[in-house]
Design a protein around this motif. Sequence first.
Motif, PDB file in Angstrom:
ATOM      1  N   VAL A  23       0.818  -1.224   0.000  1.00  0.00           N
ATOM      2  CA  VAL A  23       0.000   0.000   0.000  1.00  0.00           C
ATOM      3  C   VAL A  23       0.849   1.271   0.000  1.00  0.00           C
ATOM      4  O   VAL A  23       0.377   2.341   0.332  1.00  0.00           O
ATOM      5  N   GLY A  62      -0.646   5.712   3.986  1.00  0.00           N
ATOM      6  CA  GLY A  62      -0.401   6.282   5.310  1.00  0.00           C
ATOM      7  C   GLY A  62       1.021   6.006   5.780  1.00  0.00           C
ATOM      8  O   GLY A  62       1.796   5.344   5.102  1.00  0.00           O
ATOM      9  N   ASP A  64       3.659   4.081   8.172  1.00  0.00           N
ATOM     10  CA  ASP A  64       3.699   2.646   8.436  1.00  0.00           C
ATOM     11  C   ASP A  64       3.207   2.404   9.870  1.00  0.00           C
ATOM     12  O   ASP A  64       3.873   2.745  10.840  1.00  0.00           O
ATOM     13  N   THR A 103      -5.955   4.898  -2.594  1.00  0.00           N
ATOM     14  CA  THR A 103      -6.236   5.719  -1.395  1.00  0.00           C
ATOM     15  C   THR A 103      -5.037   6.598  -1.065  1.00  0.00           C
ATOM     16  O   THR A 103      -3.891   6.168  -1.140  1.00  0.00           O
ATOM     17  N   PHE A 105      -4.414   8.052   2.278  1.00  0.00           N
ATOM     18  CA  PHE A 105      -4.935   8.057   3.655  1.00  0.00           C
ATOM     19  C   PHE A 105      -3.849   8.480   4.626  1.00  0.00           C
ATOM     20  O   PHE A 105      -2.669   8.154   4.435  1.00  0.00           O
ATOM     21  N   GLY A 106      -4.230   9.160   5.691  1.00  0.00           N
ATOM     22  CA  GLY A 106      -3.290   9.501   6.758  1.00  0.00           C
ATOM     23  C   GLY A 106      -2.106  10.275   6.209  1.00  0.00           C
ATOM     24  O   GLY A 106      -2.260  11.297   5.540  1.00  0.00           O
ATOM     25  N   GLU A 110      -1.471  13.667   3.891  1.00  0.00           N
ATOM     26  CA  GLU A 110      -0.615  14.753   4.386  1.00  0.00           C
ATOM     27  C   GLU A 110       0.516  15.024   3.399  1.00  0.00           C
ATOM     28  O   GLU A 110       0.867  16.174   3.125  1.00  0.00           O
ATOM     29  N   GLU A 130      -6.819   8.330  10.949  1.00  0.00           N
ATOM     30  CA  GLU A 130      -6.009   8.059  12.140  1.00  0.00           C
ATOM     31  C   GLU A 130      -6.838   7.809  13.401  1.00  0.00           C
ATOM     32  O   GLU A 130      -6.460   7.006  14.238  1.00  0.00           O
ATOM     33  N   ARG A 282      -6.755  -8.440  10.241  1.00  0.00           N
ATOM     34  CA  ARG A 282      -6.097  -9.054   9.077  1.00  0.00           C
ATOM     35  C   ARG A 282      -5.428 -10.376   9.448  1.00  0.00           C
ATOM     36  O   ARG A 282      -5.347 -11.286   8.675  1.00  0.00           O
ATOM     37  N   LYS A 286      -5.451 -15.436   8.483  1.00  0.00           N
ATOM     38  CA  LYS A 286      -4.279 -16.307   8.240  1.00  0.00           C
ATOM     39  C   LYS A 286      -4.407 -17.564   9.100  1.00  0.00           C
ATOM     40  O   LYS A 286      -4.394 -17.497  10.324  1.00  0.00           O
TER      41      LYS A 286
END
Length: 708
Positions: A23, A62, A64, A103, A105-106, A110, A130, A282, A286
């Motif tokens: 991402v 965003g 990490d 996206t 995002f975050g 910024e 956030e 997520r 798994k």
Amino acid sequence: MSDLVQFAKDNEIAVITINNPPVNALSPGVPEGISEAIERISNDPEIMAAVLIGGGRTFVAGADIKEFGKMASGKAPRGAGMLPFLLRVEDSRKPIVVAIHGTAFGGGLELAMSGHYRVAVPSAQVGQPEVKLGIIPGAAGTQRLPRLAGVAAAVEMCADGKPVSAEKALALGIIDKLVDGDLLAGAIAFAREVASKPAPKTRERNGKLGTPEQNAPIFTAARENARKKQRGLLAPVAAIDAVEAATKLPFEEGCKVEQELFIKCLMSDQSKALIHVFFGEREVAKIPDIPKDTPLIPVRRLAVVGAGTMGGGITMVFANAGIPVLLKEADQAALDRGMATIQKNYANSVKRGRFTQEFVDECLKRIEPTLSFDGFAAVDMAIEAVFEGMALKKEIFAELDRVCKPGAILASNTSTLSIDEIAATTSRPESVIGTHFFSPANVMRLLEIVRGKKTGKDVIATCMQLSKTIAKIGVLVGNCRGFVGNRMFGPYRREAQFVVEEGASIDAVDKALFDFGMAMGPLATGDLAGLDVGWRIRKEYKHLEKPGVRQPFAEDSLCELGRFGQKTGAGWYKYDDQRQASLDPVVGKLLKEWTTAAGISQRPISDQEIVDRCIYALVNEGARILEEGYALRAVDIDIIYLNGYGFPASRGGPMWYADTVGLKKVYERILDFQKHHGELWEPAPLLKKLAEQGKGFADFNADHGAAA
Ligand code: T1G
């Protein structure tokens, strides 16, 4: 140039591409690569402007979050953050056009806002999510966003964290142009247009910051909204304070306020819990002993047996996901009732603006009501959702085994009965699985996927993937009674009844757990679900209760009086025609009679004891489930409780919450309860072991293999 950021030139336009799959998070190396590229642009006289774009499926999603997890737990330095880096982007003399797909995002938004212009494809989204992680934008997002979008939009986006579409972003002024077709080509063309213009610095654009008179009502309303809808959360209020600082202070000062608030949120238990939830949602996908490339069974057509509340909801879920459903009932009246409920639910969704009428019409076309098993030979999966009785389920599965094609998945929506026992009535136990939806199935996100002893790995992998297709969060659980969620919910509600029988008032019990963060108190929850559901199960398993061990009786006594809760207008509470609850003096009198007759002495019980008795009962049972291998990891239990039982995400789930309190403290409290309330409080051996080792359930995650 770091290999996370590539540099190229299209004549006089530089192209900076971020390649940090999946991402394009701003992991270490990405800001450095972008800074090097900007250095190169400013030193190359041929370059007039630059495009900054994300490689792969998205722009930057965003910062990490893994890095923030380390910072929050003190495992990584907080550092100066990204402010200096973004100022370097903004201070580039040559215009930088940020090209957005997927996206932003975050930190991604910024970064985009520190650029001089922004273009996006129509399918892109931008946002500052956030607060969903218990933090706030930490790289001047609360300072630049109001300057581009205005104060009202910035407060809303930073405080509730919802993204906006590219179209909405254009209307707000966050982006400058929508690009149809190839984004890079469009962005380069745009860069050529602005190459000779000055590079406008977002931080200097103050025209949309409004006046104190204009802004005061915006912040008052935002704070009221946060107080009501984000009960007890730190980050939304901090985000509002940070945006307010942007309207009152020069940019640099506003950034300082944002940084202080960001760090305060980052170091809170709430952000640790919410970051745990982000990764946990997520992680549950798994399955250690099921390889990622396990072949999936295509599910293009589904059958649902039973058009009651659950069957109807399940039917809608699949129809919404574009999967045609054959909905079978035993008789026409029941089938008509089921279809009418589906149509009513869809009409409500259109009224609330959740779905368009066209979407609903498409979904309804995918639902085929039927009274026979004709057509079942063509389905890839059948889900049984009939009355919770083993005899009927076995009859249905024997029929499904007969009519469904070889390899079709046969699933039961049972909430407590044994999947193995059901599977044994078929010739294909490897195709039988539990898909335990939570009511209302078309609303609740959780799906417990119950693994039978013989369930095939392809069937499990298919159902785990299918849960994503139908916008659920699938958690694999083992086949014990009540699986994971309901098995734990028993002790939780048992303790709620016990404290009432010992003297706590009904509304005090529900308020204590509501104030803890539960969506609804345990007694009101029983009234909502129907007290008779638990009553029937307790009667069915009465023979398993150990003689001489105290069991709660209040709820059974209410059921014997026909007080099943909302559905009968009275349970623990009484309900008016709008199902508004109020305390019922009759119940107070009955409790007095019953507890006197049972010789249970009454005493004042603190809110803390109510919470500890109910929540630690969850934790103790969860520890047993973990140790017996019916849940893969502690985080699986957490995700189940957040998505199926209204446990507050800001506390991370019951097992995470126990780790936050400290297992030694939890264990000692449970020993105390065992001393006063008997063997139902026998500490789970795993809890005892971890407490004595000074460990937490999170450590157990690390050691625990596949079992469920
Ligand atoms: N950091 C680290 N890993 C991330 C990540 C992130 N920001 N976003 C996603 N991943 C991982 C995720 O764990 C998964 O890993 C894989 O990428 C695919 O994600 C300074 C402080 C963008 C909508 O909150 O909302 O910037 O399981 O399965 O369904 O002010 O990911 O494969 O190992 O979710 O297509 C703010 C979080 C961060 C956005 C894509 N940003 N991400 O959804 O894929 S804080 C966010 C998402 C910040 C600044 C602040 C979604 C997505 P794995 P996925 P998806």
